[in-house]
Write an enzyme that holds these catalytic residues in place. Structure first.
Site, PDB file in Angstrom:
ATOM      1  N   PHE A  13     -13.317   1.983 -39.765  1.00  0.00           N
ATOM      2  CA  PHE A  13     -13.842   2.365 -38.454  1.00  0.00           C
ATOM      3  C   PHE A  13     -14.693   1.235 -37.896  1.00  0.00           C
ATOM      4  CE2 PHE A  13     -16.912   3.642 -41.615  1.00  0.00           C
ATOM      5  CZ  PHE A  13     -18.143   3.313 -41.061  1.00  0.00           C
ATOM      6  N   CYS A  14     -14.883   1.284 -36.573  1.00  0.00           N
ATOM      7  CA  CYS A  14     -15.746   0.321 -35.885  1.00  0.00           C
ATOM      8  C   CYS A  14     -16.312   1.007 -34.646  1.00  0.00           C
ATOM      9  CB  CYS A  14     -14.982  -0.950 -35.526  1.00  0.00           C
ATOM     10  SG  CYS A  14     -13.538  -0.650 -34.485  1.00  0.00           S
ATOM     11  N   THR A  15     -16.979   0.270 -33.792  1.00  0.00           N
ATOM     12  CA  THR A  15     -17.686   0.877 -32.660  1.00  0.00           C
ATOM     13  C   THR A  15     -16.760   1.596 -31.687  1.00  0.00           C
ATOM     14  OG1 THR A  15     -19.314  -0.894 -32.818  1.00  0.00           O
ATOM     15  CG2 THR A  15     -19.363   0.469 -30.830  1.00  0.00           C
ATOM     16  N   ILE A  34     -16.357   4.871 -33.358  1.00  0.00           N
ATOM     17  CA  ILE A  34     -17.558   5.694 -33.542  1.00  0.00           C
ATOM     18  C   ILE A  34     -17.948   6.392 -32.247  1.00  0.00           C
ATOM     19  CG2 ILE A  34     -19.998   5.654 -34.185  1.00  0.00           C
ATOM     20  CD1 ILE A  34     -19.280   2.998 -35.711  1.00  0.00           C
TER      21      ILE A  34
END
EC number: 1.14.-.-
Length: 334
Positions: free
Chosen positions: A176-178, A205
């Protein structure tokens, strides 16, 4: 009442003539008084911008009218203040820099997992959960039981994979990332390296925080964002962090009380890392910022300083007002 809409967007798409898009896109943004930065490359578009609701809607309509830029992935959040002070459209080699040739999310990518299904996936004991963001982002918030690769830039992520992940050992990898864009490349990279079951959080996120209720959430802390808000909470509102103008690390109010914190010059994270020459330069920059502020002028490079200072003054004014009201109540009692 919240008036500023912040829009994070990206799309991987073949744009062989991306240079020709820059001028009309910049003109549209300036006319609509949209602030922020968009990146254009032959592989697509990426960036975060802010403006009124009408302006952001107009931008999305404009992009949708351009060949290849329709149906752009985007996330909206809100702020009481404009988080950017400039309007930029930059031409780049990559819209998110991994530095590995031949990685193309349009050809191969991991399996998208919707926010509503994310909790079930990462609760599987056979899944290794990897945070693809930089260490300073991870420090203020991440998912429960996520692995922190401790990278300073996304360019370091491929080396982390080579040293720590094994297709034969790690059968299921979730990342996952922003906003989702880094995972497009990280999952594509893992697939190229022979990993079979590779998953990533669709929309990142920010989309998870938007769609999953706080009481059901497996997110812990706040989410770092690349604008003057520094971080957002589970409600996607500005969080509790400010930013050190010297090292750009997120800092808490408690850290700002440290002797190591000097506004615009140093903080507990960088006090032992900056040189005397850097310290002198930061002191002079802060002096120039304060002089420009006294003259009601904008100092180049002071966008972050201005927003942080404005918020600091707003907080102080609120404290003074609360103190005055409290004193007035005490006087009435007496």
């Amino acid at each position: 009442m919240t008036k500023v809409v912040v829009c994070a967007l990206y799309k991987f798409v073949s744009l062989p003539h991306f240079e020709s898009i820059r001028a009309p896109l910049l003109a549209m943004m300036e006319q609509a008084e949209i602030k922020g930065t968009l990146l254009l490359a032959s592989e697509g578009i990426n960036g975060t911008v802010a403006g009124t609701q009408e302006a952001i809607e107009a931008l999305l309509v404009w992009l949708n009218s351009q060949n290849g830029l329709d149906n752009i992935v985007h996330k909206l959040s809100f702020d009481d203040e404009m988080p950017f002070y400039r309007t930029k459209v930059k031409l780049k080699n990559e819209i998110v820099t991994m530095g590995v040739e031949g990685i193309d999310p349009l050809k191969v990518v991991g399996t998208y997992v919707k926010p509503q299904d994310w909790n079930a996936l990462i609760s599987d004991p056979d899944v290794i959960l990897v945070d693809t963001r930089n260490d300073y982002e991870v420090q203020i918030g991440t998912f429960k039981n996520a692995v922190n690769p401790v990278t300073e830039t996304f360019r370091e992520f491929p080396e982390y994979v080579k040293q720590n992940l094994d297709p034969a050992k790690h059968k299921k990898v979730a990342m996952f990332c922003t906003g989702g864009i880094r995972c497009e490349k990280s999952t594509a990279y893992l697939k190229e390296q022979g990993f079979d079951e590779v998953y990533h959080l669709e929309g990142g996120i920010l989309k998870y925080l938007e769609e999953v209720k706080a009481e059901e959430s497996l997110w812990e802390g706040e989410c770092f964002v690349f604008d003057n808000r520094v971080a957002v909470n589970h409600d996607l509102k500005k969080g509790q962090y400010d930013q050190c103008n010297a090292c750009r690390m997120p800092i808490t109010e408690a850290e700002k009380q440290s002797p190591a914190y000097v506004q615009g010059v140093s903080c507990p994270h960088c006090i032992d890392k900056i040189s005397d020459e850097q310290r002198k330069r930061f002191v002079e920059r802060e002096r120039q910022v304060n002089l420009a502020k006294a003259r009601n002028e904008a100092h180049i490079g002071s966008d972050v300083n201005q927003v942080i200072e404005a918020r600091r003054e707003k907080k102080e004014a609120q404290r003074r007002l609360a103190a005055e009201k409290n004193n007035a109540k005490k006087s009435q009692v007496l």
